[in-house]
Design an enzyme around this catalytic site. Structure first.
Site, PDB file in Angstrom:
ATOM      1  CG  MET A 132      -0.328   0.060   2.644  1.00 26.54           C
ATOM      2  SD  MET A 132      -1.382   0.613   3.987  1.00 26.54           S
ATOM      3  CE  MET A 132      -2.044   2.170   3.404  1.00 26.54           C
ATOM      4  N   GLY A 168       2.111   4.862  -5.681  1.00 27.97           N
ATOM      5  CA  GLY A 168       1.342   6.365  -5.856  1.00 27.97           C
ATOM      6  C   GLY A 168       1.024   6.467  -4.547  1.00 27.97           C
ATOM      7  CE1 TYR A 169      -2.164   9.686   0.737  1.00 24.49           C
ATOM      8  CE2 TYR A 169      -4.160   9.690  -0.677  1.00 24.49           C
ATOM      9  CZ  TYR A 169      -3.523   9.805   0.584  1.00 24.49           C
ATOM     10  OH  TYR A 169      -4.395  10.001   1.710  1.00 24.49           O
ATOM     11  NE  ARG A 170       0.135   6.014   2.012  1.00 22.02           N
ATOM     12  CZ  ARG A 170       0.400   7.189   2.467  1.00 22.02           C
ATOM     13  NH1 ARG A 170      -0.248   7.858   3.295  1.00 22.02           N
ATOM     14  NH2 ARG A 170       1.597   7.855   2.094  1.00 22.02           N
ATOM     15  NE  ARG A 171      -2.161   2.890  -7.849  1.00 23.49           N
ATOM     16  CZ  ARG A 171      -1.353   2.853  -8.815  1.00 23.49           C
ATOM     17  NH1 ARG A 171      -0.145   3.546  -8.628  1.00 23.49           N
ATOM     18  NH2 ARG A 171      -1.397   1.609  -9.426  1.00 23.49           N
TER      19      ARG A 171
END
Ligand code: EPU
Length: 293
Positions: A132, A168-171
Site C-alpha cells: 500500500m 502512488g499515494y497509498r497504492r
C-alpha cells in the site's frame, strides 16, 4: 479433490478474523491458510484460481475492516518463519513479507542503515506496508524499494525490479499479487541521529493521532487532492460522533475507534454517516483508504 489436499496442516476452517485484525472485529474466514513457504503458497494460490475461489492476503490486519459475516473464501497469512526472515546486506536489507515493520525499522537503525525512520509509528507487516506504499508527511516506503518478489495470480514466483514497480499515494501495482519478499535500499548513516529522528517523528505523530494501542484501522478515508480528510471531517463537527460501539476519534477525525462491544457493522454505519455529512456540507466525496472485506 479438496483444494488444499496434501496441505491440511496449513489450513484451518472458519477461523475468526477478529483474532487477526487491529479492530479485533470481523467474522470468520471460510478457510485460513498459513503456508510454510513461498512454493506452497504458489501451489495453493494456483489451486484457488483453478477453482474460482476468492482469496485475500492478511498482513497484521491494520488497514482492514472485516464484515461481521466474515469472508467466504481463502485468507492467506504469511506468518511462517520463512516469511519473517530478515537479512542485512548493506546497503540493502532483504525482508520477508511477514516481518514486523516497526521492528525492522529499529533493527536497521541499530545497524546504521538509514531511511526507514521516516516511517516511525506505522504498524504492519513488511508486505502490507510495501503493497500500500505506506507513509505520511515524512516520507513513504516506495522510493526505498529496490525489488519485490511476488507470487503472481497464476502461481508463478517472480522478482520485480525497481523499474517494474509503480508507487502512488497509498497504492502500488502489487495489488492482486502476493508479496513474499522485499529488498529495501537504505543509506549508511549515524544510528544515534536516526534514532533521534525516529523518536521525534513518533512523538509528533502520536501527539495528533490515537495511540497504536487503540482499536483503529489508521486513517479511514484517503485525503482528497490538496486537502486532508481529517480536517474536513473535523470541520463538519464530527469528532466524537458514534454509532453503537464505533466512535470518531477526538484526537484526529479521520480515525474511528472501536470500543468493547463494537461490531464491524457499527464502523460501517459510522463511515456512511460521516461520508454523507462531508458530502452535504462540503460537496467532497470521501474515498476509503481502508479495505473492507
Ligand atoms: N486536522 C484537523 N482536525 C483533525 C485532523 C487533522 O484540523 O481531526 C488538520 C491538521 O491540523 C492539519 C491537517 O488537518 O492542519 C493535516 O492533518 P495531519 O497532519 O494529521 O495529516 P493528515 O493528512 O490528516 C496524513 C495521513 C496519515 C499520516 C499523517 C502524518 C492520509 C489519509 N493520512 O494525515 O496517515 O499519519 O498524514 O504523516 O493520508 C494512514 O494512512 O492511516 C494515516 C494515518
Amino acid at each position: 479433490m479438496c483444494w488444499f489436499a496434501g496441505y491440511e496442516a496449513s489450513v484451518r476452517r472458519d477461523e475468526p478474523l477478529s483474532r487477526h485484525t487491529w479492530y479485533r472485529l470481523g467474522g470468520p474466514a471460510r478457510w485460513f491458510c498459513t503456508p510454510p513457504d513461498a512454493e506452497t503458497l504458489a501451489t495453493l494460490l494456483t489451486r484457488c484460481r483453478e477453482r474460482g475461489l476468492p482469496w485475500r492476503v492478511l498482513g497484521q490486519g491494520v488497514n482492514v475492516l472485516v464484515r461481521d459475516a466474515g469472508f467466504d473464501g481463502v485468507v492467506f497469512r504469511l506468518d511462517a518463519d520463512a516469511f519473517g526472515r530478515v537479512e542485512f546486506r548493506p546497503p540493502v536489507v532483504w525482508a520477508g513479507a511477514g516481518a514486523d515493520f516497526p521492528k525492522l525499522i529499529r533493527r536497521c537503525i541499530d545497524r546504521g542503515l538509514i531511511g526507514l525512520e521516516a516511517l516511525a509509528g506505522i504498524p504492519g507487516s513488511v508486505g502490507g506496508i510495501v503493497r500500500m506504499n505506506a507513509g505520511g508527511r515524512w516520507g513513504e516506503i516506495g522510493p526505498l524499494v529496490r525489488s519485490v518478489t511476488v507470487v503472481e495470480p497464476d502461481g508463478t514466483l517472480r522478482t520485480l525490479e525497481r523499474e517494474a514497480l509503480e508507487f502512488g499515494y497509498r497504492r502500488s501495482n502489487l495489488a492482486g499479487r502476493i508479496v513474499v519478499e522485499v529488498g529495501l535500499e537504505l543509506a549508511a548513516g549515524d544510528p544515534a541521529a536516526a534514532l533521534e529522528r525516529h523518536r521525534r517523528i513518533w512523538e509528533e505523530k502520536y501527539a495528533t493521532q490515537p495511540p497504536v494501542s487503540h482499536r483503529t484501522a489508521g486513517c479511514i478515508f484517503r485525503n482528497p487532492p490538496g486537502d486532508s480528510a481529517g480536517r474536513l471531517l473535523d470541520g463538519c463537527g464530527l469528532k466524537g460522533l458514534s454509532c453503537g460501539g464505533a466512535r470518531i476519534s477526538e484526537r484526529h477525525a479521520n480515525f474511528i475507534e472501536a470500543a468493547d462491544g463494537a461490531t464491524a457493522d457499527d464502523i460501517l454505519r459510522l463511515i456512511d454517516r460521516a461520508r454523507e455529512h462531508v458530502r452535504r456540507e462540503t460537496g467532497v466525496e470521501l474515498e476509503l483508504e481502508i479495505e473492507i472485506w
